[in-house]
Each structure stands twice: as structure tokens, then as C-alpha cells.
Write a protein that holds these residues in place. Sequence first.
Motif, PDB file in Angstrom:
ATOM      1  N   ASP A 128     -13.957 -36.455  13.766  1.00 46.80           N
ATOM      2  CA  ASP A 128     -15.266 -36.835  14.306  1.00 46.80           C
ATOM      3  C   ASP A 128     -16.359 -36.632  13.264  1.00 46.80           C
ATOM      4  O   ASP A 128     -17.230 -37.485  13.083  1.00 46.80           O
ATOM      5  CB  ASP A 128     -15.539 -35.995  15.556  1.00 46.80           C
ATOM      6  N   LYS A 129     -16.348 -35.431  12.563  1.00 50.46           N
ATOM      7  CA  LYS A 129     -17.364 -35.180  11.537  1.00 50.46           C
ATOM      8  C   LYS A 129     -17.225 -36.180  10.377  1.00 50.46           C
ATOM      9  O   LYS A 129     -18.218 -36.648   9.828  1.00 50.46           O
ATOM     10  CB  LYS A 129     -17.230 -33.731  11.011  1.00 50.46           C
ATOM     11  N   PHE A 130     -16.002 -36.484  10.002  1.00 48.83           N
ATOM     12  CA  PHE A 130     -15.776 -37.403   8.888  1.00 48.83           C
ATOM     13  C   PHE A 130     -16.324 -38.799   9.226  1.00 48.83           C
ATOM     14  O   PHE A 130     -17.030 -39.418   8.426  1.00 48.83           O
ATOM     15  CB  PHE A 130     -14.270 -37.484   8.593  1.00 48.83           C
ATOM     16  N   LEU A 131     -16.018 -39.278  10.416  1.00 49.84           N
ATOM     17  CA  LEU A 131     -16.460 -40.623  10.804  1.00 49.84           C
ATOM     18  C   LEU A 131     -17.975 -40.668  10.986  1.00 49.84           C
ATOM     19  O   LEU A 131     -18.615 -41.682  10.660  1.00 49.84           O
ATOM     20  CB  LEU A 131     -15.755 -41.050  12.094  1.00 49.84           C
ATOM     21  N   ARG A 132     -18.535 -39.521  11.511  1.00 49.75           N
ATOM     22  CA  ARG A 132     -19.994 -39.505  11.683  1.00 49.75           C
ATOM     23  C   ARG A 132     -20.675 -39.632  10.335  1.00 49.75           C
ATOM     24  O   ARG A 132     -21.637 -40.372  10.168  1.00 49.75           O
ATOM     25  CB  ARG A 132     -20.402 -38.199  12.382  1.00 49.75           C
ATOM     26  N   GLY A 133     -20.181 -38.899   9.342  1.00 50.48           N
ATOM     27  CA  GLY A 133     -20.773 -38.981   8.014  1.00 50.48           C
ATOM     28  C   GLY A 133     -20.602 -40.360   7.398  1.00 50.48           C
ATOM     29  O   GLY A 133     -21.501 -40.883   6.742  1.00 50.48           O
ATOM     30  N   PHE A 134     -19.421 -40.966   7.622  1.00 50.06           N
ATOM     31  CA  PHE A 134     -19.171 -42.307   7.050  1.00 50.06           C
ATOM     32  C   PHE A 134     -20.097 -43.340   7.683  1.00 50.06           C
ATOM     33  O   PHE A 134     -20.632 -44.216   7.000  1.00 50.06           O
ATOM     34  CB  PHE A 134     -17.711 -42.666   7.245  1.00 50.06           C
ATOM     35  N   ARG A 135     -20.310 -43.194   9.001  1.00 49.89           N
ATOM     36  CA  ARG A 135     -21.181 -44.164   9.678  1.00 49.89           C
ATOM     37  C   ARG A 135     -22.623 -44.038   9.160  1.00 49.89           C
ATOM     38  O   ARG A 135     -23.320 -45.035   9.000  1.00 49.89           O
ATOM     39  CB  ARG A 135     -21.147 -43.940  11.186  1.00 49.89           C
TER      40      ARG A 135
ATOM     41  N   PHE B 224     -18.224 -35.116   5.242  1.00 53.25           N
ATOM     42  CA  PHE B 224     -17.660 -36.360   4.686  1.00 53.25           C
ATOM     43  C   PHE B 224     -17.666 -36.300   3.159  1.00 53.25           C
ATOM     44  O   PHE B 224     -16.664 -36.611   2.495  1.00 53.25           O
ATOM     45  CB  PHE B 224     -18.463 -37.551   5.174  1.00 53.25           C
ATOM     46  N   LYS B 225     -18.792 -35.821   2.600  1.00 50.07           N
ATOM     47  CA  LYS B 225     -18.894 -35.756   1.139  1.00 50.07           C
ATOM     48  C   LYS B 225     -17.911 -34.742   0.569  1.00 50.07           C
ATOM     49  O   LYS B 225     -17.313 -34.964  -0.488  1.00 50.07           O
ATOM     50  CB  LYS B 225     -20.318 -35.380   0.731  1.00 50.07           C
ATOM     51  N   THR B 226     -17.780 -33.646   1.275  1.00 49.91           N
ATOM     52  CA  THR B 226     -16.853 -32.605   0.799  1.00 49.91           C
ATOM     53  C   THR B 226     -15.436 -33.139   0.747  1.00 49.91           C
ATOM     54  O   THR B 226     -14.689 -32.942  -0.223  1.00 49.91           O
ATOM     55  CB  THR B 226     -16.939 -31.381   1.710  1.00 49.91           C
ATOM     56  N   VAL B 227     -15.051 -33.792   1.812  1.00 49.21           N
ATOM     57  CA  VAL B 227     -13.691 -34.349   1.857  1.00 49.21           C
ATOM     58  C   VAL B 227     -13.499 -35.351   0.733  1.00 49.21           C
ATOM     59  O   VAL B 227     -12.450 -35.387   0.067  1.00 49.21           O
ATOM     60  CB  VAL B 227     -13.413 -34.998   3.232  1.00 49.21           C
ATOM     61  N   MET B 228     -14.539 -36.163   0.501  1.00 52.86           N
ATOM     62  CA  MET B 228     -14.441 -37.166  -0.548  1.00 52.86           C
ATOM     63  C   MET B 228     -14.280 -36.494  -1.917  1.00 52.86           C
ATOM     64  O   MET B 228     -13.440 -36.909  -2.740  1.00 52.86           O
ATOM     65  CB  MET B 228     -15.699 -38.064  -0.568  1.00 52.86           C
ATOM     66  N   ARG B 229     -15.091 -35.468  -2.125  1.00 53.16           N
ATOM     67  CA  ARG B 229     -15.061 -34.789  -3.418  1.00 53.16           C
ATOM     68  C   ARG B 229     -13.721 -34.096  -3.621  1.00 53.16           C
ATOM     69  O   ARG B 229     -13.102 -34.197  -4.682  1.00 53.16           O
ATOM     70  CB  ARG B 229     -16.217 -33.772  -3.487  1.00 53.16           C
TER      71      ARG B 229
END
Length: 1309
Positions: free
Chosen positions: A69-76, A25-30
Motif C-alpha cells: 500500500d505504501k509503495f503504490l501510494r508513493g508511486f501514484r 517508495f524511494k527507499t525501496v527504489m534506492r
Amino acid sequence: MTTQPGSGILTSNSQPAKNPSTEFFKTVMRDSGVKLVASDDPNVLTQEQALVVRDIDKHLDSDPDENIDKFLRGFRVLVKKEKYLRKALLATSFKKQGGSPETEVEIQQESLFRIFLKVSRLQKEIIDIVLDELTSTISDEEHDVPRLRLLLSQLRYLPHIKDPQSLTTKLLDILDIASFPSQLEILDSIPEILPDSEYSETASELIQMLDKSDDLASAIIDCLNALNLDADTRARIQDHILAKMLTGTSTKTFPVFLDFLMSDCTSRTLPGTLMKIRSSLNAIMGNDNPDKDKESSKVVIFTRLQKSAVTKVVSEGWLSLISNIKVHTDHKPIDLIILFMLHSNTKLKKRTIETTFRKRVKEGLFKCGLLEQGFDKYFPQQLLRDYFNSVVEIGSGLLRTSDDPVVTDFASTLFKLLFTHDYTIPTFRQEILENMVVLVGSSDQKNLTAILNILVELLDDVAKSPNHAIILMRLLEKIDTCESNDVRLVYEILCRLTCYDESLLGLKEEIHMVIRKHLSSSKRSLKLRGIIAGVVMAKHVAATMDDQSDLSLSEETILSVNQLKGSAKEAAAILELTNTSACTCPELLGLYYDELGSMLVKSDKVDKNFVTWLYDLVTNEFQHMYVAESVCDAINDLEFSKQFDINSEDEVDSLFAVNIAELTLKPEKNSILVLAPHFRLLRMLHFRHHNGDLSSIDALLGCGVILPKFEQRDSVGIEQLKQMADCVFHCINWFRETISGFVVQKEPKLRSKVIRRVDDLHELENLLLECLENVPSHKLPQSYFGSQSTNRSGSPIKEATKVGKAPRKKLKTREFVEDTSVAPCSSKPPPKTKLERNFTFREIDTDLVKLLKYPLTCAEMSSTVSITLNLNQFNFILTDYVAKLTKLTKKRDLGLSHLNIVAPSDLISDCHKVLLNVNQHFEVIIKKMDEIEQCDDNETTQLKLGFGLVLECLSVIFSWSGFQHSKRLDTLREILKSFRSDITSTPLNSVNLLTAELVNRLSDYTKYCSSLKQAVDLIATTEALFTLSPNPSTRSKIAKTAGTLLKQKWQTQSSTNVDVLIKSYLSSATIKTICGMVGTLQDEAPTLTTKSDSLDMLQTVTKSHFYIFYRNLWTSLHERVKTEVQSLTNSQHLTLWRTTALTMQGLMTVVKAQESKANLVCFLKKSVAILKIFLSHGIPILEIELKSEPDRVVEIFKTIQSNTRFLHHLCCYSKLMKDASLMTYVPQFRLTLETLVFRVKAALVANGCSAAFWMGNLRNRDLQGEDILSQSTEASREENEDEDEEMPSDDDLDDGGDQSGSEGSEVFG
């Protein structure tokens, strides 16, 4: 992308060990340009928001399922912490780089949630996260409203929603379980969250929720208003709300419902909507719960109502709704409040409201009972204050513009209720009094009495108004313009105001000074006012509030004012001054005596010593002035004798007579004019002095009168005949006063003498007519005195000579003078005369009806009772009673007659006692009429006359406007009970049942009606009963009865009477019934060639009165169309308009057969009116039905076309003949027809039926179809070629499509 240590960014190299669940999630955000800030600062975007959305979508695209799924898990994991959740909900920041650090700009961007929601792959799951947080927030007992608003803001105005149905379902589920504050927030956000596709389902759910909770009503309605609903959904919701309102709703929710209903109301749906709102509004406003919150809510309701009525469509809709109500029982008190509200709204012309109000009252649709209910329960305090000026203006308008008793009675009730209402503040009461005083000065003379009577009735409460005495004293400034009766009322007001209040002593002295000034004047008119005022003031000065029931009248003679004390002495001094002023003129002295007599009747609490002084004074004067024991010598060659003596020698000490002849022929001795008023005062004083016993003067009842010998009337000259007529006239007045005085005595011998005097009156009145035939220009003396207008009651008898053209209208009205002047029931028929009888006799007291308790006997009928009435006596008594009822209930001009002191309500209240006896006599008359054969003998004539008088009596009684007061319902019930055919039959208490029973009874008496007047009285009685108790079956019965009467042929016919019968006959006719009548009429109309010819279907309708029948047919057709068109299905509309078109076509055929000006005007006027209704209500439905029923619709169009052709010919004819009465309606017809042509053409073309429509021009023709050759045919052709686009008014084309003719009008074929 690196950062300096300690920068606080989560993607910094200085962060602790990486968390596998959030790393992706952080990687995608960055990589997408989002810096997640750990401090309290907002998250930062390093590039434009749209680019961030694009890059996130690219990162997820490589392996969608796993990456999402990984993105949403990190956001949650991130938002589990409240701090980071809040930062994700708050706006982000984007720093736009400039040329230097100083030019760097920080721009606020949407939150992370909003950014993620714009990523299509993530939207559904992000929405679920938001909704989960919403659910947890609403479950929290702390009701964190800011957090709730922040969550809801994430879902607002999304560019697209992937699964709108799921979002709608979940959001509405959350709404259902949320707490009240949370529900309000969610409802406020729903229109901004959900897409248009879900509005219909959302509206359905919200309506269900509305049924469960009234507390949410306002928020739900606001939400529904914000939704962009389609027309069907909105209509369904409106119907649901209207149904809910009709079943009952609270005062808090009503304004909200009202706003929703009025926000999107079309002209087509408005009438039905307003009708339901009105019903619900009436129930809410009629709740008299004193709760302050409800009172304020009622005010809010009318504030919203007035706001919606600002638009012309709504205000006219309310006005139309109220104006279209046809039965008074359908009116509700809220109708009055709505009219007051509309009047206070400057958007509508106030005169329109006032006119509507006046018409409603005049037609008996607004009853006083309705007004009483309105003021009792429907006026909150603030509302009364808001509409106060409008109420006063409407009431003033009623008094100023109409003298109809029904209207003035309603206005009187209006002002009394307004003045005495608990919410009316003193300042308002002062305004009412000032308005009344202004009306006294500005109103027509005929309404002045009604206005002054209102002030008299307000006197008990007038002290509640500041400065009331000073305001009312201004009435003295108006006294010079007042008639005598109004002068009495003015002084009654002022004396009642000042004589009982010591603080107003100065004003009392001012009034006394004005009276003395008038009495000392040399002008007769001023003296007259002074006499009336003097008696009124003496009455109030002599009045005492002490209980005098234990005091007996003084046996000691009181002949001097000095023997009196206190107020009695003051009152006697005023009367002495008045007497001194009046004694110089017999007329003024007669007025003085009449005023004193009326004072004694109306005043119960007069000082007894004052009455004793007056008693002694009047008694001594009378016996010295008028009584003689011997017959005087001949005067002017007229010999005299004592006549009509019915006293026996053993009844009196010495036989005496009233010296009428000598007093008439030698007026210098004592004026005979004063005899009747003097005796009236005398018997009033004796009645009071001896507690109702007149035995001390009973010899005057039977004593003879000295009169000329009437056998010599054929041998004397004109002057002697005039003198004989004067003697007879005074003797008649004398007998009338003696009958009035002694009819209340219960001794059988006196009652027998009274009945004997009734017979003497018959003889004398016929004798007077015989004398006047020979001296028709003779002016008889006055019976009452003091009229300020010239010859009010003593105008000369005029010969029926032709001087110029006599006004025809007078021939249609019957003056009631003859009812009290000449007895129409004499055993000897009155001589035929062409005299116009404009004289009046003294009125007999209303107590004369006491004689009706004696049984009625006809010829060959035996009776075991010593005292009976014959038909002549019964008819005389009933004629007099009907005349009094008519004068009092219809508020006719009574002059200075003592009937002025009789209240109509008192007379009506005693009717049930009178009708008990009348009913018994009526049964005798009916039985006798069944037995005898039809012939012209005197008894048959008298039976017919008696039958007609009973009907007229019933008609006048039940037509009294006072029955509109709810408080008089018991009086009405008793009257109805008293005239039942069988008193011992099943007891009834319901007014409705009693009314229906009487209508049925009267309908059986049509065969006994011997004249058109009797037929009209019978119908008028049933119509009055229907007005009091409306019922469809009663209406049908009346119409059937009128039809039966119209089938008879009457000898003498009055247009007014024929009109009454025809209106009743058509009152319950439907359009289908009218169509049938017209069909028959088409065959019979051509047979009317002479004035005496009549219709076979209705024998009463002759050629002379045919225009009345024709006009009423059109009026009924117009009214039925206007009424029935309001609530029909589409199929029923087709039937209605087909029948209407055929009826109009039939009426066209009739008018061609009976081509009179009145019929042509009626045809043109009413045709235009019905065509306008066809345009507004018929065309829209026919346009819809044209697809499914083309043949029926085109048939209607073609039938109407035939009417428009004739209407065009009629317009051409009116221009040719220059007939102004017809030309008045030509512009309206042209405009209506042009609109009709366009609408029909558009409807046919739109539905593929253009072949059924063609246009053209027509030569102008007259009513016979002949060309009007006043214009050049060539010129017409050229005009038509140049003006193909203009709309001519007819399409009666020649074969081959010839379009010649100028001024033609376009129609459809």
C-alpha cells in the motif's frame, strides 16, 4: 549510496524535506538499485533488471499488505506529474561497469511500469494505473496517439498475467468507449497484450463490435487474424462473417472479410465457404453505382480474390464449385468473372479453364443473357483491362474448337459485348480485330462463317478502332481458302467499310482491281469469287443514303448503262462486267442471277434508276429465252406435251408454256439451269418495281410446262430415262420458284393456284423417284451453283451396294436433305427404294407458311371456306418449314441456297404467327385421331405424320440457342402464348407458367405417338422448355412422361433415340429410386436372351439397347452421389452410402447376367469413379460414425468389398483377354483400392474394431470365378511369404486362411 551535489537524483542528500507518502517508495527504489532521475535523462538501474525485480519483491515481502500500500501510494504521487509519469513509461538505462571508464557500456532496459508489472504482488494495481491512464487518454479530445501507444506498450508481452480475465474485461470496456483512432491503436495491441486463454472471449466481443461498426472491420479482422484461435472458435467466427456477408456488406469491408475467410480454410470447409462468398460477391459486383470509390473497391476485392486463388486448393475449389452447378438459373454473372480471373492466374492450366467454359456453354448452362449481365454491371474499368487478354483467349478458344451453334453464338456475343463496351479502349479494339483476322486464317472451315459474321456485326462500331481498315484488308489474303458463302461475307465487310468513306477511296480501288482480276481469270474458282464480289460491290456502290420514298420508279425504259448517272452508272458498269464474265458458263450465270436476287432482298436503299435498268434488262431476256407457244417435235425418240396448265383461256391473251423439255435436251439453245434463278431475279425485280404486285407476270404461275410424255417411261432406254428425270427435276425447281413468288400475293385466285401447284409438286417428286429407281447412278443437275467443293449439292445418286464396310454411324443420323428433296406427304406413297438421296431442290421461300392460315379439312369434313388445306398439303408445308427451321437454327451447311439471307432470329420471331395456325390444325388432327380407329389407310398415316411434324416443329423452335439472350424473352412469351390449348383461357404472361402449362399439355399426348422418333421429339420439346424455365415439378413431369413412352414397344428403334428417352427418364431419379430400379433389373436382366427380347419394366429397352440403359444407370448413380454427398448430416451419409453400395452390388449382378464388353467397361469405369468419391467424402464420415454405429458402418464396408472382389476378377480377366478398353482403367482401380484398404484398416483399428478386418491374398480368377491357371501356385506361395507387406487387391480367401495366388490384391473383410 551517496551522490555529488547537483547530480539531480531524487534520492540525493541535497533534496528538500522528505515527503512521508513517497519516502517508502524511494527507499525501496534506492535499495533495489533504481536511481530516479529528476532531469530529462532516463531513470538509471544500478544492477541487472531481474535483480531489481527480485529486490523489490523482497522489500515488499516483510509486511506485504502495508508495504504494498505504501509503495503504490508513493508511486501514484510520483506519476501524478506528467513529467515523471512519462519517465516511468520510458525505458531505463543500465550502465555495465568495465575495467576502466572507457569500457563502460550503457544498456537500455525496460520502463519502471514494465519492471513493476513483473512483480507479481504489484501487477494487478499497476495494470489498473495503466488502464486508468488509458481511460483518461482516450477521453482527451486531442487524441494523444503517441501517449496511448506508450501506455499500451507497457502491457505487451508480459511473462505472466495474474488476473487475465479482469484485464480482458477492462481493456475491452475501454475499447468500446474509445474514439475511432484510439480503437485502432487498441485493436492493434490486443493480440500482444492478452494471453491465449482469453482469446475466445475476446473474439466473441470483437464480433459483436463488428456488427455495430463497419469502419472498424479491417482492424477487427486483423486483430482476429493475429489471435491464436482454436478451430471451433475460428469456425464460429467464419460462420458469423459469412452470414453477415450474405445479408449484405460494403465493398470496403468485403476484402477484409475475404482475407480472414481464406486465411484458414480447409479442403473440407472450402466448398461451403466459397459458395457463400460467391453469393455475396455477386451482390456486391452487381451494384452498378458509378461511385469511383466503389469501383476501386471492386478492383481491390478481385485483387485479394486472385491472391487467394494462387493456392491450388482454392483455385480448384472455385473451378469445382462452378463446374458442379447443374441448372443454368443457378449460375450468376460473377461465375464468368471468376473464370476470367482464374484464367489470368498462371497457377492453373489455362486449357482447363477453357475446357470448363466450353462445356458450360455447350450444355446450355452459360447463357448469353448471363454474359450480357456480366458486361453490363460486373466489370469495373480496371478489371476489364486486367482480364482483357483472358476474355479474348477464351472467346477465341470457343470459336476455334467448336462448331456447335450454341457455342459460336455465345462467342459471338462475347466479342460483340467486349468490342462495344465503354471501357474497351481503342487499342483493345484493334487487338480484337487483329485476333479475328488471325482466326479467319487459322480456324477450321466450318467456323469461318461464324467468325466473319461477328466482323459483319461489328462493322457499325469498327471505326472506333485505329487502323481498322488496314487490318481488315488483310482478309483479302485469306480469300483463296474461303468457300463461296465466306467470300460473300469477306467482300460484304470490305465493301461496307470502303464504299461509304471517301477517305478510303484508295482501298476501294484496290478491291475493285482484285474483282476485275478475278472476273478476267480463266480459272472457274476465281471467276466464281469475282461474280460474288462484283454483285456485293455493285450493291454497296448503288446504295444511297438519300430518302427515295417520294421518288417513283421511272416509266421510261432504261436499257443502256449510259442512261444512268453517278453511283448507279458505276454499279451498272460493275454488273455488266460481271455478266460478261458469267455468260460463258450456265452455272456461273445461274450463280450471278441468284446473287442479284439475294442483293435485292437484302438491300432497301438501292438507287431506283439502277433498279429500273436491271428490271428492263432481265424482263426482256426472260421472255425471249424460256417461253414457247407450241410444243416442239420429238427429240431422242421422246415425245412431248404441254402439262400442268391451270390457266384458262379468259385469263391470258394467248396460252403459252415454259419450254423445259427442249431446253433440257438441247442445252445449246439456252441452258435450262438458268431458268429457276432467272425467274427468281425476275419476280424480285417486278415485286420491287410494282410495290409488291406481281400481276404483270401472274400468268407464269398457272402456265403449262412442256415435258416428255411420262406414259412412255416404261418403253424407253436408260439415256431417255435420265433425260426424263432431268426434265422432271427442272420442272420441280420451276414450280418451287413460282410458289415462292406468288405465295405472297393475297388474291384468292392466285392463292388457289399456289395450293394447286403444291399438289403438282407432290406428283412430280414421286414421279422423279420412280424414274431414279431405274437409273440409280444418274447424277441430277445442280439446283444452286458456285460451290468450290466437289459435288456439294449435286452428288450422284448411289446404289445401296456393299462396297467394303459401310460406316455404321451414318445409319444413326438423319440427313435433312430429304426434307426439301422429296415430299413425304404425298397422297400416293413414295415407292420403296434403297437409294441414297443426295440431291437438293431449290428452296421454297419461308413465306410458304402463309398458306397455313387456311383451315385444315380431313376426309368427310365439310368446310364453308372456299380455300382449304388437306392433310397432304399441310404435311408438305410443315415438312418444308421444319426443314428450314432446322437448317437455320442448327446452322447447317446451306451451300449457296438463298436461305443464307434469312436470319434465324427473324424466322423465330415470326413463329408465334405460324404457331397460331399450326395450333388450330393440331387440334383438328388430335380430334380426328380420337375418332378414327387404328388402321393403315392413307388418312391415318397422314394424321400420324402431321402429329409428328408438329412435335418436331416445336422441338426445333424451343431448342434454338438464341433464346438464351434475355432480350428475346418477349419473343419466347409470344410463342408460348400462341400454342396454348385454349387461346380464350385464363391469360398468362409468366414464361414459367406458360412453360409448365405446355409441358403438361404435351405429356397428355403420349398415346398419340406412333413412332420412337415422335416420342423423342415430344421429350426433346419438353427438355428444351425445361432448359428455358427450370422447375423441379417440370423435371418430374418430363421424367414421368419419358417413363410412359419407354413402357411402349416401338417397331423401329434407334440407339440415339432410346438414349434420349432413358436420360430424361433418369433425370430426376434419386439414389433410392435408382436402387429400386436396379433391384427390379436384377430379376429381369437374365431373361434377355435374343436381340428382340425386352424388359418388362421398360418395353423399349431390348437386349440390343440394354447397354444404353445400363450405362445411363451408372451415370445417374455417379452424378447423384457426387451431388447429394455435398450437404448431408452424418446419419444421412450412412444411409446414402449404404444405398449406393447396395445399388453397385445390384449392378454387379446385372453385368454378370448381361456380360457384354460395353457393360463391363462401364462397370469398371464408374465403379472407380464412385470409389474415389467414397474415399474423399464417405470414409471421413464413416470414421466418425464408427464409434456410435459400428454395425451399419461395417455393413457398408462389407457390401463394397463384394464389388471390389468382382472388380479384381474383372481386372484379371482384362489382362487374360488383353482387352485394351478394360485395361485402361486397371491402374486407377489398383491405386484407389490400395488407398481404400489402408483407410478402412486405419478406421477400424482406431475405433477398436480390428476384429472386423482381416487381409489376405486371392488366386486370380475370371468373371465366372474360375482360377486363372497361368502361374505356379508354389511360386505364388513363395512370393506371398516374401512379400507380406505388399497390398494385394482382393481378400477372397480360401477356408483356413490359405494365401495362395500371385498378383492378388489386398481387400478388407
